[in-house]
Design a protein around this motif. Structure first.
Motif, PDB file in Angstrom:
ATOM      1  N   ASN A 143       0.865  -1.169   0.000  1.00  0.00           N
ATOM      2  CA  ASN A 143       0.000   0.000   0.000  1.00  0.00           C
ATOM      3  C   ASN A 143       0.905   1.222   0.000  1.00  0.00           C
ATOM      4  O   ASN A 143       1.972   1.222   0.623  1.00  0.00           O
ATOM      5  N   LEU A 144       0.479   2.255  -0.694  1.00  0.00           N
ATOM      6  CA  LEU A 144       1.223   3.508  -0.655  1.00  0.00           C
ATOM      7  C   LEU A 144       0.862   4.263   0.621  1.00  0.00           C
ATOM      8  O   LEU A 144      -0.303   4.338   1.006  1.00  0.00           O
ATOM      9  N   ARG A 145       1.882   4.815   1.275  1.00  0.00           N
ATOM     10  CA  ARG A 145       1.683   5.577   2.503  1.00  0.00           C
ATOM     11  C   ARG A 145       2.290   6.963   2.345  1.00  0.00           C
ATOM     12  O   ARG A 145       3.304   7.132   1.686  1.00  0.00           O
ATOM     13  N   SER A 146       1.679   7.936   2.964  1.00  0.00           N
ATOM     14  CA  SER A 146       2.139   9.313   2.908  1.00  0.00           C
ATOM     15  C   SER A 146       3.154   9.581   4.014  1.00  0.00           C
ATOM     16  O   SER A 146       2.883   9.313   5.193  1.00  0.00           O
ATOM     17  N   GLU A 147       4.318  10.124   3.652  1.00  0.00           N
ATOM     18  CA  GLU A 147       5.309  10.508   4.660  1.00  0.00           C
ATOM     19  C   GLU A 147       4.738  11.572   5.572  1.00  0.00           C
ATOM     20  O   GLU A 147       4.932  11.538   6.793  1.00  0.00           O
ATOM     21  N   ASP A 148       4.023  12.510   5.006  1.00  0.00           N
ATOM     22  CA  ASP A 148       3.458  13.607   5.769  1.00  0.00           C
ATOM     23  C   ASP A 148       2.521  13.100   6.863  1.00  0.00           C
ATOM     24  O   ASP A 148       2.529  13.603   7.985  1.00  0.00           O
ATOM     25  N   GLU A 149       1.734  12.091   6.543  1.00  0.00           N
ATOM     26  CA  GLU A 149       0.779  11.551   7.512  1.00  0.00           C
ATOM     27  C   GLU A 149       1.440  10.627   8.527  1.00  0.00           C
ATOM     28  O   GLU A 149       0.923  10.427   9.630  1.00  0.00           O
ATOM     29  N   THR A 150       2.604  10.056   8.179  1.00  0.00           N
ATOM     30  CA  THR A 150       3.282   9.120   9.069  1.00  0.00           C
ATOM     31  C   THR A 150       4.016   9.833  10.203  1.00  0.00           C
ATOM     32  O   THR A 150       4.148   9.292  11.305  1.00  0.00           O
ATOM     33  N   GLY A 160       6.218  -0.637  26.492  1.00  0.00           N
ATOM     34  CA  GLY A 160       5.772   0.730  26.747  1.00  0.00           C
ATOM     35  C   GLY A 160       6.063   1.667  25.596  1.00  0.00           C
ATOM     36  O   GLY A 160       6.711   1.307  24.609  1.00  0.00           O
ATOM     37  N   LYS A 161       5.593   2.893  25.742  1.00  0.00           N
ATOM     38  CA  LYS A 161       5.735   3.894  24.684  1.00  0.00           C
ATOM     39  C   LYS A 161       7.121   4.530  24.717  1.00  0.00           C
ATOM     40  O   LYS A 161       7.623   4.897  25.783  1.00  0.00           O
ATOM     41  N   ILE A 162       7.725   4.660  23.534  1.00  0.00           N
ATOM     42  CA  ILE A 162       9.026   5.329  23.409  1.00  0.00           C
ATOM     43  C   ILE A 162       8.831   6.803  23.103  1.00  0.00           C
ATOM     44  O   ILE A 162       9.463   7.671  23.697  1.00  0.00           O
ATOM     45  N   GLY A 163       7.962   7.095  22.162  1.00  0.00           N
ATOM     46  CA  GLY A 163       7.755   8.481  21.747  1.00  0.00           C
ATOM     47  C   GLY A 163       6.947   8.544  20.472  1.00  0.00           C
ATOM     48  O   GLY A 163       5.979   7.795  20.311  1.00  0.00           O
ATOM     49  N   HIS A 164       7.367   9.382  19.531  1.00  0.00           N
ATOM     50  CA  HIS A 164       6.643   9.505  18.262  1.00  0.00           C
ATOM     51  C   HIS A 164       7.641   9.668  17.114  1.00  0.00           C
ATOM     52  O   HIS A 164       8.787  10.085  17.315  1.00  0.00           O
ATOM     53  N   ILE A 165       7.190   9.339  15.909  1.00  0.00           N
ATOM     54  CA  ILE A 165       8.043   9.473  14.727  1.00  0.00           C
ATOM     55  C   ILE A 165       8.265  10.957  14.448  1.00  0.00           C
ATOM     56  O   ILE A 165       7.315  11.722  14.271  1.00  0.00           O
ATOM     57  N   ALA A 166       9.543  11.352  14.406  1.00  0.00           N
ATOM     58  CA  ALA A 166       9.889  12.744  14.142  1.00  0.00           C
ATOM     59  C   ALA A 166      10.400  12.952  12.726  1.00  0.00           C
ATOM     60  O   ALA A 166      10.316  14.060  12.192  1.00  0.00           O
ATOM     61  N   GLU A 199      14.291  -2.554  10.125  1.00  0.00           N
ATOM     62  CA  GLU A 199      14.215  -3.982  10.452  1.00  0.00           C
ATOM     63  C   GLU A 199      13.693  -4.220  11.872  1.00  0.00           C
ATOM     64  O   GLU A 199      13.273  -5.322  12.205  1.00  0.00           O
ATOM     65  N   LYS A 200      13.735  -3.177  12.705  1.00  0.00           N
ATOM     66  CA  LYS A 200      13.216  -3.289  14.071  1.00  0.00           C
ATOM     67  C   LYS A 200      11.685  -3.200  14.125  1.00  0.00           C
ATOM     68  O   LYS A 200      11.081  -3.479  15.159  1.00  0.00           O
ATOM     69  N   ILE A 201      11.067  -2.796  13.024  1.00  0.00           N
ATOM     70  CA  ILE A 201       9.614  -2.625  13.030  1.00  0.00           C
ATOM     71  C   ILE A 201       8.926  -3.983  13.023  1.00  0.00           C
ATOM     72  O   ILE A 201       9.159  -4.809  12.140  1.00  0.00           O
ATOM     73  N   GLN A 202       8.098  -4.215  14.027  1.00  0.00           N
ATOM     74  CA  GLN A 202       7.311  -5.451  14.087  1.00  0.00           C
ATOM     75  C   GLN A 202       5.976  -5.284  13.380  1.00  0.00           C
ATOM     76  O   GLN A 202       5.519  -6.173  12.675  1.00  0.00           O
ATOM     77  N   GLN A 203       5.365  -4.136  13.597  1.00  0.00           N
ATOM     78  CA  GLN A 203       4.019  -3.916  13.068  1.00  0.00           C
ATOM     79  C   GLN A 203       3.722  -2.422  13.046  1.00  0.00           C
ATOM     80  O   GLN A 203       4.234  -1.664  13.870  1.00  0.00           O
ATOM     81  N   VAL A 204       2.908  -2.015  12.078  1.00  0.00           N
ATOM     82  CA  VAL A 204       2.404  -0.646  12.043  1.00  0.00           C
ATOM     83  C   VAL A 204       0.889  -0.705  11.908  1.00  0.00           C
ATOM     84  O   VAL A 204       0.363  -1.374  11.025  1.00  0.00           O
ATOM     85  N   ASP A 205       0.207  -0.043  12.813  1.00  0.00           N
ATOM     86  CA  ASP A 205      -1.242   0.099  12.725  1.00  0.00           C
ATOM     87  C   ASP A 205      -1.502   1.437  12.040  1.00  0.00           C
ATOM     88  O   ASP A 205      -1.469   2.495  12.678  1.00  0.00           O
ATOM     89  N   TRP A 206      -1.729   1.388  10.734  1.00  0.00           N
ATOM     90  CA  TRP A 206      -1.855   2.622   9.961  1.00  0.00           C
ATOM     91  C   TRP A 206      -3.138   3.372  10.287  1.00  0.00           C
ATOM     92  O   TRP A 206      -3.200   4.594  10.139  1.00  0.00           O
ATOM     93  N   PHE A 207      -4.153   2.664  10.767  1.00  0.00           N
ATOM     94  CA  PHE A 207      -5.411   3.310  11.106  1.00  0.00           C
ATOM     95  C   PHE A 207      -5.307   4.037  12.444  1.00  0.00           C
ATOM     96  O   PHE A 207      -5.724   5.194  12.579  1.00  0.00           O
ATOM     97  N   GLU A 208      -4.736   3.355  13.440  1.00  0.00           N
ATOM     98  CA  GLU A 208      -4.615   3.953  14.770  1.00  0.00           C
ATOM     99  C   GLU A 208      -3.361   4.811  14.920  1.00  0.00           C
ATOM    100  O   GLU A 208      -3.161   5.462  15.939  1.00  0.00           O
ATOM    101  N   LYS A 209      -2.478   4.771  13.912  1.00  0.00           N
ATOM    102  CA  LYS A 209      -1.245   5.565  13.900  1.00  0.00           C
ATOM    103  C   LYS A 209      -0.297   5.154  15.023  1.00  0.00           C
ATOM    104  O   LYS A 209       0.192   5.986  15.803  1.00  0.00           O
ATOM    105  N   ASP A 210      -0.038   3.843  15.080  1.00  0.00           N
ATOM    106  CA  ASP A 210       0.885   3.278  16.059  1.00  0.00           C
ATOM    107  C   ASP A 210       1.931   2.424  15.357  1.00  0.00           C
ATOM    108  O   ASP A 210       1.605   1.656  14.442  1.00  0.00           O
ATOM    109  N   MET A 211       3.189   2.545  15.804  1.00  0.00           N
ATOM    110  CA  MET A 211       4.270   1.700  15.312  1.00  0.00           C
ATOM    111  C   MET A 211       4.847   0.912  16.492  1.00  0.00           C
ATOM    112  O   MET A 211       5.080   1.475  17.568  1.00  0.00           O
ATOM    113  N   TYR A 212       5.076  -0.380  16.273  1.00  0.00           N
ATOM    114  CA  TYR A 212       5.591  -1.255  17.320  1.00  0.00           C
ATOM    115  C   TYR A 212       6.960  -1.773  16.912  1.00  0.00           C
ATOM    116  O   TYR A 212       7.126  -2.347  15.828  1.00  0.00           O
TER     117      TYR A 212
END
Length: 241
Positions: A143-150, A160-166, A199-212
Motif C-alpha cells: 500500500n502507498l503511505r504518505s510521509e506527511d501523515e506518518t 511501553g511507549k518510546i515516543g513519536h516518529i519525528a 528492520e526493528k519494526i514489528q508492526q504498524v497500525d496505519w489506522f490507529e497511527k501506532d508503530m511497534y
C-alpha cells in the motif's frame, strides 16, 4: 542519507525549468521505498496531482536544494491525470508507469522489482516496463503511505511507549527508508532523538497511527541519544567516511 523532512523543502526542476516543490513523499509499506515525490505544481499546473518516481531523477542538488528530473514540462503536462482529491489507485500507477517507462516495482523480489535501484526501462527492448512483468514470478503486495501523515505516529517498545516518529532517513542510492527517527516521550529525563533501523519494526497500525518496535524501554535508554536531527546525519557522514 537524507531526512525526508529536508527533501520536502526541495524544488523539482524539469529539463526546461522549475515545475514546483516537493509536497509529500509516498512510500510503500512493504519495502519502505520512496515510490513517488508528490509535486506541488499549483502555479504552473493547477488541479493536478503530479507524481515523479525516483526513476526519473537525474540529480540531487544539495547546495541549491532541488531535484533535477529528465523530463521537460510538456511531457509532464501530458502525463495521465490524477485528480488531487482522489486516492492513487493501481490503475493510476500502471498508467503513469506505461507513460514514463518506470519499473513496476511490485513485480519482483528486489527493491524496485527486478532491480535494487530505480531506473527507467527502455521501451524498445524486451525489458521495457510494458513487458518485463511477464518475466517475474514474485509479485509483492503493498500500500502507498504518505510521509506527511506518518510523521507523529506513536512508537512503542515491547513494554511501553518510546515516543513519536519525528522524521525518516532515506538512502538515496536505493531511495529506501532505512531508519526511523523517534523523539522520546515524557518518560525520559531529557528530550532527545533515537534512531531505529526499519528492520526493528514489528508492526504498524496505519489506522490507529501506532508503530511497534522489537525492543525494550531498557534497551532504548542504552541507545545513543541525539539532540538535533543535524547531528544524526553528521554521525552517518563520519561513519561513511
Amino acid at each position: 542519507m537524507f531526512l525526508t523532512s529536508e527533501l520536502k523543502n526541495y524544488k523539482i526542476h524539469a529539463s526546461d525549468g522549475v515545475m514546483g516543490k516537493v509536497k509529500d513523499l509516498y512510500f510503500d509499506d512493504n519495502k519502505w521505498a520512496i515510490r513517488y515525490a508528490v509535486v506541488d505544481t499549483r502555479k504552473w499546473l493547477p488541479g493536478r496531482r503530479v507524481l515523479m518516481s525516483p526513476a526519473s531523477f537525474r540529480a540531487l542538488n544539495e547546495r541549491e536544494k532541488h531535484v533535477e528530473v529528465k523530463h521537460d514540462k510538456e511531457v509532464i503536462r501530458n502525463s495521465p491525470t490524477i485528480p488531487e482529491e482522489n486516492a492513487v489507485t493501481k490503475d493510476d500507477e500502471n498508467s503513469l508507469i506505461s507513460y514514463y517507462g518506470w519499473a513496476r516495482y511490485w513485480a519482483g523480489s528486489m527493491i524496485w522489482g527486478v532491480v535494487d535501484q530505480p531506473m527507467t526501462f527502455p521501451r524498445s527492448t524486451n525489458d521495457s516496463s510494458d513487458n518485463y512483468e511477464n518475466h517475474v514470478s514474485d509479485w509483492q503486495t503493498y500500500n502507498l503511505r504518505s510521509e506527511d501523515e506518518t510523521i507523529g505516529f506513536k512508537v512503542h517498545a515491547n513494554d511501553g511507549k518510546i515516543g513519536h516518529i519525528a522524521d525518516l532517513i532515506v538512502d538515496t542510492n536505493y531511495w529506501k527508508v532505512s531508519y526511523v527517527i523517534v523523539q522520546n516521550s515524557e518518560k525520559f529525563i531529557e528530550e532527545a532523538y533515537f534512531i531505529f533501523p526499519i528492520e526493528k519494526i514489528q508492526q504498524v497500525d496505519w489506522f490507529e497511527k501506532d508503530m511497534y518496535l522489537n525492543t525494550s524501554l531498557s534497551d532504548v535508554k542504552l541507545k545513543k541519544e541525539y539532540y538535533t536531527k543535524t547531528s544524526i546525519l553528521e554521525s552517518f557522514e563520519i561513519i561513511q567516511n
